[in-house]
Design a protein around this motif. Structure first.
Motif, PDB file in Angstrom:
ATOM      1  N   ARG A  88       0.908  -1.289  -0.018  1.00  0.00           N
ATOM      2  CA  ARG A  88      -0.191  -0.296  -0.240  1.00  0.00           C
ATOM      3  C   ARG A  88       0.846   1.023   0.144  1.00  0.00           C
ATOM      4  N   ALA A  89      -0.171   2.031  -0.647  1.00  0.00           N
ATOM      5  CA  ALA A  89       1.063   3.576  -0.596  1.00  0.00           C
ATOM      6  C   ALA A  89      -0.256   4.781  -0.430  1.00  0.00           C
ATOM      7  N   PHE A  90       0.621   5.502  -0.215  1.00  0.00           N
ATOM      8  CA  PHE A  90      -0.405   6.843  -0.061  1.00  0.00           C
ATOM      9  C   PHE A  90       0.387   8.351  -0.517  1.00  0.00           C
ATOM     10  N   GLN A  91      -0.198   9.382  -0.545  1.00  0.00           N
ATOM     11  CA  GLN A  91       0.671  10.601  -0.535  1.00  0.00           C
ATOM     12  C   GLN A  91      -0.168  11.770  -0.863  1.00  0.00           C
ATOM     13  N   ILE A  92       0.158  13.064   0.266  1.00  0.00           N
ATOM     14  CA  ILE A  92      -0.642  13.988  -0.205  1.00  0.00           C
ATOM     15  C   ILE A  92       0.096  15.511   0.046  1.00  0.00           C
ATOM     16  N   SER A 279       4.950  11.762   1.005  1.00  0.00           N
ATOM     17  CA  SER A 279       4.759  10.535   0.132  1.00  0.00           C
ATOM     18  C   SER A 279       4.462   8.683   1.113  1.00  0.00           C
ATOM     19  N   TYR A 280       4.275   8.370   1.399  1.00  0.00           N
ATOM     20  CA  TYR A 280       4.375   6.242   2.093  1.00  0.00           C
ATOM     21  C   TYR A 280       4.795   5.578   1.057  1.00  0.00           C
ATOM     22  N   SER A 285       9.245   0.399  -2.307  1.00  0.00           N
ATOM     23  CA  SER A 285      10.174   0.803  -2.944  1.00  0.00           C
ATOM     24  C   SER A 285      11.718  -0.292  -2.320  1.00  0.00           C
ATOM     25  N   PHE A 286      12.689   0.491  -2.804  1.00  0.00           N
ATOM     26  CA  PHE A 286      13.716   0.001  -2.573  1.00  0.00           C
ATOM     27  C   PHE A 286      14.046  -1.364  -0.784  1.00  0.00           C
ATOM     28  N   ALA A 292       9.132   9.558   2.237  1.00  0.00           N
ATOM     29  CA  ALA A 292       9.629  10.825   1.203  1.00  0.00           C
ATOM     30  C   ALA A 292       8.947  11.638   1.328  1.00  0.00           C
ATOM     31  N   ILE A 293       9.204  13.051   0.943  1.00  0.00           N
ATOM     32  CA  ILE A 293       8.835  14.595   0.552  1.00  0.00           C
ATOM     33  C   ILE A 293       9.295  14.970  -0.432  1.00  0.00           C
TER      34      ILE A 293
END
Length: 417
Positions: A88-92, A279-280, A285-286, A292-293
């Motif tokens: 799962r991932a999300f970004q704001i 971002s998560y 990811s690696f 991350a920003i």
């Protein structure tokens, strides 16, 4: 005779136009107008709508959120994996306007609100002159109608008496026919004036936003109107007052300021805006649980808002020329209105104040002389015709004088008389 005129005027209003008569002074009519006029009320709502746009311009853009959830793990054959093996991932992100765009937009909204307020007062100025001129017109037309009532009543009495004399063979038929023809002419002319009053009443009711059928009878101190002087008025002072008080001119000035502010905004639009976010990513990811920003910005390589900047520059020039034309027009309007007031006032002052009073006395003498056969029918009718024309033209002159005064108030943007 003056008492008779007042009685006839009241009876005319009562029996012709309505069962009820509202006798209102100009202040009363203006108070109702300000309270009820639908166009003014609508413009007030437009002002509030413009103020709401200032609130809107001050608001920050909402942050944006995006999310991602794995729906099937091919290795474990697990649908919608939510455990440690799931992805799962999300970004704001939040948009930040750069180069002062937000402040420019707020300033544009403020100028728009200012223009809406100017538009309200200019609309008020435009509707007010229509209200006042129709108010004064109604008053002076009613006076002329009352004079016709007096003449018609006189001729009706004469006609009854002369028909009786004709039946006895004392006078020729041509005199009776001439009296009937002149009486018909008086009634026709009076009816035309009544039609004008009906039109004026319709305009007044519309401006007052009333569905009442009552007749609006203007209550005016005519002596106070006649005593209005213009000697204290100076053209230079009137022009300066107009530049200070004309809201249509202020709207044009606001338009220039709006276009100048819009040019600054368009130049600022050439600077790209920044999106800053977080971002998560859990397993995509690696490393697991990636944080991350994020930074996002357009590169101003091709579109630097060149067309809109050039358009705004031309619109400033157009707005300035329009303002110059409005200033020139204002000066000429004040000059024209001032000259019309001077001419109408000069003509009104040149008329002897005892003019109509003398005619009142003479008309009574003319009727008596005609009944005694001291003057002919033609002489009598000519005299009455002259009397009627003089009264109507005098009332028309007074009405024109008040119209020119109201026009001066209109072009100056302030009541100066």
């Amino acid at each position: 005779m003056k008492r008779l005129w007042i009685i006839l005027l009241s009876l005319t209003c009562f029996k012709t136009f309505s069962q009820d008569t509202l006798k209102l002074a100009l202040n009363d009519v203006e108070a109702i107008f300000l309270k009820n006029n639908a166009l003014l009320l609508a413009q007030k709502y437009n002002i509030e709508a413009s103020k709401a746009q200032i609130i809107q311009a001050k608001l920050w853009d909402n942050p944006t959120f995006s999310g991602e959830q794995q729906i099937y793990n091919q290795e474990t054959k697990t649908p919608l994996p939510l455990g440690n093996m799931g992805q799962r991932a999300f970004q704001i992100q939040q948009l930040f306007l750069l180069a002062g765009k937000r402040n420019r937009q707020i300033e544009l909204a403020k100028i728009n609100t200012e223009a809406s307020e100017y538009n309200y007062y200019d609309l008020l100025r435009t509707l007010a002159i229509e209200l006042r001129t129709n108010f004064y017109d109604t008053f002076f037309i009613i006076k002329s109608v009352a004079m016709y009532d007096e003449e018609i009543l006189t001729f009706q009495k004469l006609l009854v008496a002369y028909e009786e004399q004709y039946s006895k063979g004392n006078i020729p038929l041509k005199e009776v026919i001439r009296l009937k023809a002149f009486l018909f002419s008086l009634k026709k002319e009076q009816n035309e004036l009544r039609q004008q009053i009906i039109e004026k009443q319709g305009i007044l009711r519309t401006l007052l936003n009333t569905k009442e059928t009552s007749f609006i009878a203007p209550k005016i101190d005519e002596k106070a109107l006649d005593s209005l002087g213009i000697n204290h008025l100076k053209l230079e002072q009137l022009t300066a007052t107009a530049f200070e008080n004309r809201y249509d001119l202020k709207m044009q000035d606001a338009s220039v300021r709006y276009e100048k502010e819009n040019l600054l905004l368009q130049k600022a639009m050439a600077t790209p805006d920044l999106r800053l976010g977080y971002s998560y990513d859990r397993n995509g990811s690696f490393i697991p649980n990636y944080h991350a920003i994020t930074l996002q910005i357009d590169l101003p390589v091709f579109n630097k808002n060149q067309g809109n900047i050039k358009t705004s520059s031309f619109r400033i020039e157009a707005a300035q020329k329009t303002l110059e034309q409005a200033q020139t027009s204002l000066q000429n309007d004040v000059l024209r209105a001032f000259m019309k007031v001077q001419e109408n006032n000069r003509l009104a002052q040149s008329i002897d104040s005892k003019f109509i009073g003398s005619f009142d006395t003479l008309i009574e003498g003319a009727v008596a002389s005609y009944q005694k056969r001291n003057i002919s029918l033609i002489e009598f009718v000519d005299f009455v015709e002259s009397y009627k024309t003089s009264v109507v033209e005098l009332n028309s002159l007074k009405s024109d004088r008040m119209r020119s005064i109201e026009e001066l108030n209109f072009v100056v943007g302030k009541k100066v008389l």
